[in-house]
Write a protein that holds these residues in place. Sequence first.
Motif, mmCIF file in Angstrom:
data_model
loop_
_atom_site.group_PDB
_atom_site.id
_atom_site.type_symbol
_atom_site.label_atom_id
_atom_site.label_comp_id
_atom_site.label_asym_id
_atom_site.label_seq_id
_atom_site.Cartn_x
_atom_site.Cartn_y
_atom_site.Cartn_z
ATOM 1 N N GLU A 1 0.817 -1.222 0.000
ATOM 2 C CA GLU A 1 0.000 0.000 0.000
ATOM 3 C C GLU A 1 0.850 1.271 0.000
ATOM 4 O O GLU A 1 0.317 2.370 -0.035
ATOM 5 C CB GLU A 1 -0.986 -0.001 1.182
ATOM 6 C CG GLU A 1 -0.340 0.125 2.565
ATOM 7 C CD GLU A 1 0.075 -1.210 3.179
ATOM 8 O OE1 GLU A 1 0.069 -2.223 2.451
ATOM 9 O OE2 GLU A 1 0.415 -1.222 4.378
ATOM 10 N N GLU A 2 2.164 1.117 0.006
ATOM 11 C CA GLU A 2 3.024 2.298 -0.189
ATOM 12 C C GLU A 2 3.168 2.632 -1.668
ATOM 13 O O GLU A 2 3.569 3.743 -2.006
ATOM 14 C CB GLU A 2 4.421 2.034 0.392
ATOM 15 C CG GLU A 2 4.475 1.952 1.896
ATOM 16 C CD GLU A 2 5.874 1.544 2.346
ATOM 17 O OE1 GLU A 2 6.823 2.312 2.110
ATOM 18 O OE2 GLU A 2 6.000 0.444 2.921
ATOM 19 N N LEU A 3 2.923 1.655 -2.543
ATOM 20 C CA LEU A 3 3.103 1.893 -3.977
ATOM 21 C C LEU A 3 2.010 1.173 -4.768
ATOM 22 O O LEU A 3 2.273 0.259 -5.526
ATOM 23 C CB LEU A 3 4.507 1.474 -4.441
ATOM 24 C CG LEU A 3 5.001 0.052 -4.238
ATOM 25 C CD1 LEU A 3 6.128 -0.247 -5.246
ATOM 26 C CD2 LEU A 3 5.507 -0.187 -2.853
ATOM 27 N N PRO A 4 0.760 1.604 -4.576
ATOM 28 C CA PRO A 4 -0.335 0.846 -5.200
ATOM 29 C C PRO A 4 -0.445 1.029 -6.712
ATOM 30 O O PRO A 4 -0.901 0.132 -7.398
ATOM 31 C CB PRO A 4 -1.585 1.395 -4.493
ATOM 32 C CG PRO A 4 -1.189 2.735 -3.972
ATOM 33 C CD PRO A 4 0.270 2.652 -3.668
ATOM 34 N N PRO B 1 -6.558 1.381 1.829
ATOM 35 C CA PRO B 1 -5.998 2.743 1.871
ATOM 36 C C PRO B 1 -4.487 2.742 1.656
ATOM 37 O O PRO B 1 -3.800 1.775 1.972
ATOM 38 C CB PRO B 1 -6.341 3.231 3.285
ATOM 39 C CG PRO B 1 -7.439 2.340 3.761
ATOM 40 C CD PRO B 1 -7.211 1.012 3.088
ATOM 41 N N ARG B 2 -4.008 3.849 1.113
ATOM 42 C CA ARG B 2 -2.562 4.033 1.009
ATOM 43 C C ARG B 2 -1.929 4.053 2.398
ATOM 44 O O ARG B 2 -2.572 4.465 3.365
ATOM 45 C CB ARG B 2 -2.266 5.385 0.348
ATOM 46 C CG ARG B 2 -1.995 5.296 -1.128
ATOM 47 C CD ARG B 2 -1.511 6.629 -1.656
ATOM 48 N NE ARG B 2 -1.302 6.525 -3.086
ATOM 49 C CZ ARG B 2 -0.143 6.201 -3.656
ATOM 50 N NH1 ARG B 2 0.931 5.990 -2.919
ATOM 51 N NH2 ARG B 2 -0.045 6.120 -4.960
ATOM 52 N N ALA B 3 -0.672 3.694 2.461
ATOM 53 C CA ALA B 3 0.058 3.785 3.728
ATOM 54 C C ALA B 3 0.166 5.243 4.162
ATOM 55 O O ALA B 3 0.354 6.130 3.322
ATOM 56 C CB ALA B 3 1.460 3.204 3.557
ATOM 57 N N ALA C 1 -1.492 1.885 8.977
ATOM 58 C CA ALA C 1 -2.311 2.981 9.502
ATOM 59 C C ALA C 1 -1.508 3.879 10.440
ATOM 60 O O ALA C 1 -1.868 5.042 10.657
ATOM 61 C CB ALA C 1 -3.520 2.409 10.242
ATOM 62 N N VAL C 2 -0.449 3.343 11.000
ATOM 63 C CA VAL C 2 0.433 4.103 11.905
ATOM 64 C C VAL C 2 1.862 3.713 11.526
ATOM 65 O O VAL C 2 2.145 2.533 11.274
ATOM 66 C CB VAL C 2 0.163 3.727 13.378
ATOM 67 C CG1 VAL C 2 1.201 4.359 14.301
ATOM 68 C CG2 VAL C 2 -1.250 4.126 13.792
ATOM 69 N N TRP C 3 2.764 4.721 11.473
ATOM 70 C CA TRP C 3 4.156 4.421 11.083
ATOM 71 C C TRP C 3 5.052 5.476 11.729
ATOM 72 O O TRP C 3 4.987 6.657 11.368
ATOM 73 C CB TRP C 3 4.284 4.457 9.556
ATOM 74 C CG TRP C 3 5.601 3.988 9.001
ATOM 75 C CD1 TRP C 3 6.685 3.521 9.667
ATOM 76 C CD2 TRP C 3 5.933 3.936 7.596
ATOM 77 N NE1 TRP C 3 7.674 3.179 8.786
ATOM 78 C CE2 TRP C 3 7.235 3.427 7.503
ATOM 79 C CE3 TRP C 3 5.253 4.284 6.418
ATOM 80 C CZ2 TRP C 3 7.885 3.256 6.276
ATOM 81 C CZ3 TRP C 3 5.891 4.117 5.202
ATOM 82 C CH2 TRP C 3 7.197 3.599 5.133
ATOM 83 N N VAL C 4 5.801 5.046 12.708
ATOM 84 C CA VAL C 4 6.637 5.968 13.493
ATOM 85 C C VAL C 4 8.056 5.413 13.531
ATOM 86 O O VAL C 4 8.245 4.195 13.665
ATOM 87 C CB VAL C 4 6.085 6.122 14.933
ATOM 88 C CG1 VAL C 4 6.914 7.137 15.716
ATOM 89 C CG2 VAL C 4 4.615 6.537 14.907
ATOM 90 N N ALA C 5 9.031 6.294 13.420
ATOM 91 C CA ALA C 5 10.430 5.847 13.406
ATOM 92 C C ALA C 5 11.285 6.790 14.232
ATOM 93 O O ALA C 5 10.943 7.958 14.436
ATOM 94 C CB ALA C 5 10.953 5.807 11.973
ATOM 95 N N LYS C 6 12.389 6.246 14.665
ATOM 96 C CA LYS C 6 13.348 7.079 15.396
ATOM 97 C C LYS C 6 14.739 6.462 15.318
ATOM 98 O O LYS C 6 14.876 5.231 15.303
ATOM 99 C CB LYS C 6 12.925 7.220 16.860
ATOM 100 C CG LYS C 6 13.838 8.152 17.624
ATOM 101 C CD LYS C 6 13.284 8.615 18.936
ATOM 102 C CE LYS C 6 14.388 9.402 19.628
ATOM 103 N NZ LYS C 6 13.952 10.245 20.680
ATOM 104 N N VAL C 7 15.735 7.320 15.260
ATOM 105 C CA VAL C 7 17.120 6.846 15.287
ATOM 106 C C VAL C 7 17.488 6.536 16.739
ATOM 107 O O VAL C 7 17.258 7.347 17.640
ATOM 108 C CB VAL C 7 18.076 7.905 14.688
ATOM 109 C CG1 VAL C 7 19.530 7.452 14.847
ATOM 110 C CG2 VAL C 7 17.728 8.155 13.222
#
Length: 466
Positions: free
Chosen positions: A83-86, A393-395, A214-220
């Motif tokens: 869903e990141e590249l539909p 849904p798209r990401a 539906a949720v995407w969180v990142a951290k170094v």
Amino acid sequence: MPDDVQRPAPEKLPPGAARCPGPLWDDFMAADTRPVPDFLKGEHYEYMGSEPLHTDRYVSQAFFQAELEKMWPKVWQFAARNEELPEPGDYVVYENAGRSYLITRQPDGSVKAFHNVCLHRGRKLRTESGWAADFKCPFHGFAWETDGGLKNIPCRWDFPHLNESNMQLPEASVGTWGGYIFVRDAAEGPTLEEYLAPYPRDFARWKPEETYTAVWVAKVVKANWKATAEAFMEAWHTIETHPQILPYTGDANTKYNVYQDHTNVAMTPFAVMSPHIDPTGKSQQWIVDEYIRRTGRGVSADTTAVVPEGMSARAAMASTNREIYGQLFNRDYSGYSDSEMVDAFTYNVFPNFSPWGGMIPNIVYRWRPWPDVDTTLMEVRILFRSRPGEPIPRAVPMRMLGEDEPWTAAAELGGLGEIFQQDMANLPYVQEGMKASKTQTLELGDYQDIRVRHFHRTLDKYLAAK
Ligand code: FES
Ligand SMILES: [Fe+2]
């Protein structure tokens, strides 16, 4: 619930056979109100020795370099979700371990992965994910079609030595499963299905291809990528690191299964009290109240669920989750076991990917060196189930937390934000501690740390290969 199970004393058992006193995960499962699928039952534990690990594995530049050369090019890596590249022309820039790829949707719906480097003088073709009619290099304008074929060479007269066949964008191997897209640098190796076994069979019941980011969180994170990943391979740090979830987490009841080299799982019962807390005066209702207050993942903290007399917190919470998620995703969850509606199935795929199983919104982790031995990009996604008859849904875009932003700043994580913040608070000190270690050894539990040991056994196989 058989909480008075008599088991031999640990010292009378062969290594790795001891278990925390009290019920096992399978004991909870036996009390389920629905049939539990067979693949969740039974033990798949293997004793792999009790030797300590050397800290070099996490802090040595030479070890890190060996991973870059011998392991990363040969493994299937989770690079993107469908869903990141539909749409045709959609592409994702996926970077790891010194490589950069363009994961690109083709007109026929298939996906190709190209090395994201211009064949003229080496500029990256793209630095952000997006949509493209072609891949034109921003430096001098060499251009490629989205299928990797050469499209244009500016000042063509100056390149008589170049042609269509020697100017194709180099491709990486691509595989897809359950809505996940994988890349592998090497052309040869096990198929993705072999690599993921037994997940394609087991997850068929949970249909991750119906879900979306539906949720995407990142951290170094200032710790080695393996140290970071390993903080999510066992549940038993809960007692010290996450005491607030003990009321509804069977941390020490967790079952650890290892399958083949690349796959293993931790199954942690939820909606049960940790064996580490005193149950005196604690009711099943208290367990449910604590669970709801902190769980997130589509369950709001003001939800109420009454546990009827004689019912377990697990059964009540499973029933509530069937109702909440049934409404949220317009689906029927009545055939799924209590376990699939409440428990944590933390599956791992070697080396850096963890897709949770079960039927509640699934958590997904990915860890990448970012970019050195001391630093990791940790990503957390939550996959929601799509509603039948509606397009997936798209990401959502990835939300990158700043260096000073805690995980609790990502409100979309709900109660998980506090948990990740607690995990991350350990990790820089794990890295610093390993560097400062006098013994340079790490001692592992025979059972509860088995996924850490399994990981290193597999890593060693890659590093030993010619
Ligand atoms: S480096 Fe790409 S066109 Fe020159
Ligand atoms: Fe944790």
